[in-house]
Design a protein around this motif. Structure first.
Motif, mmCIF file in Angstrom:
data_model
loop_
_atom_site.group_PDB
_atom_site.id
_atom_site.type_symbol
_atom_site.label_atom_id
_atom_site.label_comp_id
_atom_site.label_asym_id
_atom_site.label_seq_id
_atom_site.Cartn_x
_atom_site.Cartn_y
_atom_site.Cartn_z
ATOM 1 N N UNK A 1 -15.496 -38.290 62.899
ATOM 2 C CA UNK A 1 -15.968 -37.202 63.755
ATOM 3 C C UNK A 1 -17.288 -37.575 64.415
ATOM 4 N N UNK A 2 -18.197 -38.149 63.654
ATOM 5 C CA UNK A 2 -19.489 -38.563 64.207
ATOM 6 C C UNK A 2 -19.292 -39.560 65.344
ATOM 7 N N UNK A 3 -18.429 -40.565 65.136
ATOM 8 C CA UNK A 3 -18.224 -41.617 66.135
ATOM 9 C C UNK A 3 -17.539 -41.078 67.390
ATOM 10 N N UNK A 4 -16.457 -40.341 67.217
ATOM 11 C CA UNK A 4 -15.723 -39.851 68.382
ATOM 12 C C UNK A 4 -16.578 -38.891 69.212
ATOM 13 N N UNK A 5 -17.222 -37.940 68.559
ATOM 14 C CA UNK A 5 -18.016 -36.958 69.307
ATOM 15 C C UNK A 5 -19.185 -37.608 70.018
ATOM 16 N N UNK A 6 -19.891 -38.520 69.342
ATOM 17 C CA UNK A 6 -21.047 -39.161 69.967
ATOM 18 C C UNK A 6 -20.629 -40.034 71.143
ATOM 19 N N UNK A 7 -19.503 -40.761 71.023
ATOM 20 C CA UNK A 7 -19.048 -41.599 72.130
ATOM 21 C C UNK A 7 -18.558 -40.756 73.301
ATOM 22 N N UNK A 8 -17.831 -39.679 72.990
ATOM 23 C CA UNK A 8 -17.346 -38.800 74.058
ATOM 24 C C UNK A 8 -18.522 -38.183 74.813
ATOM 25 N N UNK A 9 -19.531 -37.728 74.093
ATOM 26 C CA UNK A 9 -20.681 -37.115 74.745
ATOM 27 C C UNK A 9 -21.478 -38.136 75.560
ATOM 28 N N UNK A 10 -21.527 -39.394 75.079
ATOM 29 C CA UNK A 10 -22.321 -40.411 75.777
ATOM 30 C C UNK A 10 -21.677 -40.865 77.083
ATOM 31 N N UNK A 11 -20.342 -40.736 77.206
ATOM 32 C CA UNK A 11 -19.687 -41.157 78.444
ATOM 33 C C UNK A 11 -19.360 -39.976 79.351
ATOM 34 N N UNK A 12 -19.622 -38.760 78.876
ATOM 35 C CA UNK A 12 -19.340 -37.584 79.697
ATOM 36 C C UNK A 12 -20.397 -37.439 80.780
ATOM 37 N N UNK A 13 -19.983 -36.997 81.952
ATOM 38 C CA UNK A 13 -20.926 -36.788 83.044
ATOM 39 C C UNK A 13 -21.224 -38.059 83.805
ATOM 40 N N UNK A 14 -22.424 -38.148 84.363
ATOM 41 C CA UNK A 14 -22.802 -39.246 85.240
ATOM 42 C C UNK A 14 -22.899 -40.560 84.478
ATOM 43 N N UNK A 15 -22.392 -41.630 85.050
ATOM 44 C CA UNK A 15 -22.477 -42.952 84.432
ATOM 45 C C UNK A 15 -23.905 -43.480 84.552
ATOM 46 N N UNK A 16 -24.311 -44.436 83.712
ATOM 47 C CA UNK A 16 -25.665 -44.998 83.804
ATOM 48 C C UNK A 16 -25.872 -45.690 85.146
ATOM 49 N N UNK A 17 -27.117 -45.704 85.617
ATOM 50 C CA UNK A 17 -27.419 -46.236 86.949
ATOM 51 C C UNK A 17 -28.276 -47.492 86.838
ATOM 52 N N UNK A 18 -27.888 -48.515 87.597
ATOM 53 C CA UNK A 18 -28.682 -49.745 87.732
ATOM 54 C C UNK A 18 -29.248 -49.771 89.146
ATOM 55 N N UNK A 19 -30.562 -49.901 89.263
ATOM 56 C CA UNK A 19 -31.232 -49.945 90.563
ATOM 57 C C UNK A 19 -31.624 -51.377 90.905
ATOM 58 N N UNK A 20 -31.310 -51.796 92.140
ATOM 59 C CA UNK A 20 -31.787 -53.063 92.682
ATOM 60 C C UNK A 20 -32.989 -52.770 93.584
ATOM 61 N N UNK A 21 -34.130 -53.367 93.280
ATOM 62 C CA UNK A 21 -35.322 -53.187 94.116
ATOM 63 C C UNK A 21 -35.182 -53.990 95.405
ATOM 64 N N UNK A 22 -35.647 -53.433 96.520
ATOM 65 C CA UNK A 22 -35.658 -54.179 97.777
ATOM 66 C C UNK A 22 -36.926 -53.822 98.551
ATOM 67 N N UNK A 23 -37.183 -54.546 99.634
ATOM 68 C CA UNK A 23 -38.384 -54.314 100.426
ATOM 69 C C UNK A 23 -39.436 -55.384 100.235
ATOM 70 N N UNK A 24 -39.078 -56.475 99.498
ATOM 71 C CA UNK A 24 -40.026 -57.571 99.249
ATOM 72 C C UNK A 24 -39.398 -58.908 99.653
ATOM 73 N N UNK A 25 -38.554 -58.850 100.670
ATOM 74 C CA UNK A 25 -37.897 -60.065 101.146
ATOM 75 C C UNK A 25 -36.687 -60.463 100.332
ATOM 76 N N UNK A 26 -36.194 -59.563 99.466
ATOM 77 C CA UNK A 26 -34.987 -59.880 98.691
ATOM 78 C C UNK A 26 -33.791 -59.985 99.633
ATOM 79 N N UNK A 27 -32.825 -60.794 99.217
ATOM 80 C CA UNK A 27 -31.606 -60.950 100.014
ATOM 81 C C UNK A 27 -30.674 -59.778 99.725
ATOM 82 N N UNK A 28 -31.164 -58.570 100.044
ATOM 83 C CA UNK A 28 -30.412 -57.346 99.787
ATOM 84 C C UNK A 28 -30.560 -56.458 101.008
ATOM 85 N N UNK A 29 -29.442 -56.054 101.584
ATOM 86 C CA UNK A 29 -29.476 -55.231 102.781
ATOM 87 C C UNK A 29 -30.006 -53.836 102.502
ATOM 88 N N UNK A 30 -30.716 -53.269 103.481
ATOM 89 C CA UNK A 30 -31.232 -51.918 103.339
ATOM 90 C C UNK A 30 -30.123 -50.910 103.668
#
Length: 562
Positions: A201-230
């Motif tokens: 019960x502990x494992x299933x509930x905690x995993x279900x709650x951790x994946x519910x809703x918005x997924x985790x976000x990874x941010x790429x920084x730009x504006x310092x000459x990185x090869x990343x389009x704006x």
């Protein structure tokens, strides 16, 4: 007279056939219900499939319209339902055994019955290999029948909470998932290795709650000459923009690992970075210009944001991490370099590595295979433990690489204490013996006679939040952007394992709650006494036939004289 007898016999035959038909239909119905649902009577002292009011309280708050959670098992239903404790709570650690999977499966079925947004499905390791591929984070990830996958297919949302649309105007769906093993659901004695508790019960509930809703976000920084389009701030298609230049392969890999990926200009959107509760990772990818530092306060423009301070605050938040990739360059980045060295004990050298020996993968030696760090004192060895346990070490691809210096204060076996935190720094991969390192001052270090230099290093910080929970922070420095190129992240090399391991840790929301462990008790079968056995034999084997014989005889003579 004959007509009356024929009528009675026909009626008796009809009744008999009807009773037999009803019994068969009931049997078929019960069998169908049992196969389609969890239908069983738990005669053990411990009810392993019970969900407490605590779990029900959390799960009842989830929006069924925004969550579509599937629990996947990699064994078929019959195998799982027969995989109990086999009259023993001893466990040998055999990875091919389905020991104890019965109770995990039955509990999952209870969750699926209680909540419309949860379902249970089965995948075949061979036949469904393509579908399992998206849950495989690296070449060392193997699937066996002990694995359980919990997947939530959700619609991505922008900063305003509106659905993100693709180029066709359709909602962008995303898979937020966790992959775990059978042992994760049990408590084992560390010495004798037997199971004494079930924490399903502990494992299933905690995993279900951790994946519910918005997924985790990874941010790429730009504006310092990185090869990343704006991109245009505020557009609801911004997070689907795939113009990431040289970082494209890394972006795709992070996205496929369950993250939402966004770009961010720290100087303009720093509040978003610091207040986004879903933010887990900031990636700095080969900047050509320095980040604004402490001297920003003395600039002519008083509105200039101290970007280094923003990065520092981000990395000090709970469950927020940093990755920095940089190629050898003459560009000086004093503010970023000072921050990495002072706070994390890591510094990019102005150097270039080439290997023309057996580890070379190119004619000029600029592309080569790196060596693994093997010192157990380095936190980097935990990232490669899965690779180093294989019979044949996977090749690690580096190209156009430099080196990284590590502050020894952070890298000793004691660690560096700062307030209520302790930091450990060390190498993940190092230069091979046949490599040469050329530094900016013209000196050349021969790998054969000098200490191997670090190509990738990590600092692992352990600190404690307000609830006194242990919280980790990872800061990764890699002196080669080619390490995460499309070629390097392919199945031919082991590069993705390290990134995949970190992403699994970084994207993991910690959801904790108190629920009682189910104690596993040995169920002893007590043999009854001989006298009691005789009574039961008579009651079961003799009494019913005698009663049937007497009733049959009475009915026979009654009908004969009717």
């Amino acid at each position: 007279m004959r007509y009356e007898k024929l009528k009675k016999r026909s009626l008796a035959a009809l009744i008999t056939c009807s009773v037999v038909a009803v019994v068969l239909l009931v049997n078929i119905l019960v069998t169908y219900i049992a196969s389609a649902n969890v239908l069983y009577l738990d005669l053990t002292k411990t009810n392993y499939t019970e969900i407490s009011e605590i779990s029900e309280g959390y799960l009842s708050e989830l929006d069924a319209s925004e969550n579509d959670i599937t629990i996947y098992f990699l064994a078929d239903k019959d195998e799982l339902q027969n995989a109990s404790f086999s009259y023993s709570i001893e466990y040998t650690g055999d990875t091919s055994s389905l020991w104890g999977m019965k109770y995990i499966y039955e509990l999952a079925m209870v969750y699926a019955e209680k909540y419309d947004f949860i379902s249970v499905k089965h995948l075949d390791i061979s036949d469904d290999a393509d579908q399992l591929e998206k849950y495989k984070s690296s070449i060392s990830t193997t699937f066996n029948k002990q694995r359980i996958i919990i997947d939530n297919c959700i619609a991505e949302k922008d900063e305003n909470g509106d659905p993100v649309l693709d180029e066709n105007g359709e909602p962008v769906m995303h898979h937020n998932f966790r992959v775990c093993n059978r042992d994760y659901f049990y408590y084992f004695d560390s010495e004798n290795y037997y199971a004494y508790g079930f924490n399903g019960e502990l494992r299933f509930t905690s995993m279900i709650m951790s994946i519910a809703g918005q997924s985790p976000i990874a941010y790429f920084a730009y504006g310092h000459g990185e090869d990343i389009g704006e991109y245009t701030v505020g557009s609801n298609t911004s997070t689907y923009d795939e113009d990431y230049g040289k970082a494209q392969a890394l972006r795709d890999y992070i996205y496929d690992s369950g993250f939402t990926v966004k770009k961010i200009d720290i100087s303009k959107e720093y509040q978003q970075l610091l207040t986004d509760s879903s933010a887990r990772l900031l990636i700095i990818f080969d900047p050509q210009k320095d980040f604004a530092g402490a001297d920003a306060e003395s600039d002519n423009d008083p509105s200039t944001v101290n970007e280094i301070a923003v990065i520092r605050k981000f990395a000090n938040r709970e469950n927020c991490h940093l990755m920095v990739f940089s190629d050898p360059s003459d560009n000086e980045l004093p503010n970023l370099s000072e921050y990495l060295y002072d706070y994390w004990g890591l510094s990019f050298d102005n150097s270039n590595v080439k290997d023309s020996g057996t580890n070379s993968l190119s004619q000029d030696g600029s592309v080569f295979m790196a060596d693994y760090e093997t010192s157990e004192l380095s936190p980097g060895t935990s990232l490669t433990a899965g690779l180093r346990s294989l019979d044949s070490l996977p090749r690690i691809y580096f190209g156009n690489a430099g080196t990284i210096s590590i502050n020894k204060t952070y890298s000793n076996e004691i660690g560096y204490y700062e307030g209520n935190a302790i930091k450990y720094a060390g190498s993940v991969f190092v230069t091979p013996d046949s490599a040469n390192v050329t530094y900016a001052d013209g000196t050349v270090a021969d790998g054969k006679v000098s200490e191997p230099a670090s190509l990738m290093a990590i600092t692992y910080e352990i600190w404690y939040n307000d609830k006194n929970n242990e919280v980790p922070t990872y800061v990764l420095a890699c002196a080669s952007t080619d390490y995460v190129s499309e070629t390097a992240l392919s199945n031919e090399y082991g590069n993705s394992d390290v990134i995949g391991y970190l992403l699994r840790v970084m994207g993991k929301d910690t959801f904790t709650f108190n629920v009682e462990m189910k104690v596993i008790e040995t169920e002893e079968v007590k043999t009854p006494s001989e006298a009691l056995m005789t009574v039961w034999i008579i009651a079961i084997c003799v009494v019913p036939p005698v009663i049937s014989l007497v009733l049959g005889t009475v009915v026979f003579f009654k009908r004969r004289h009717a």
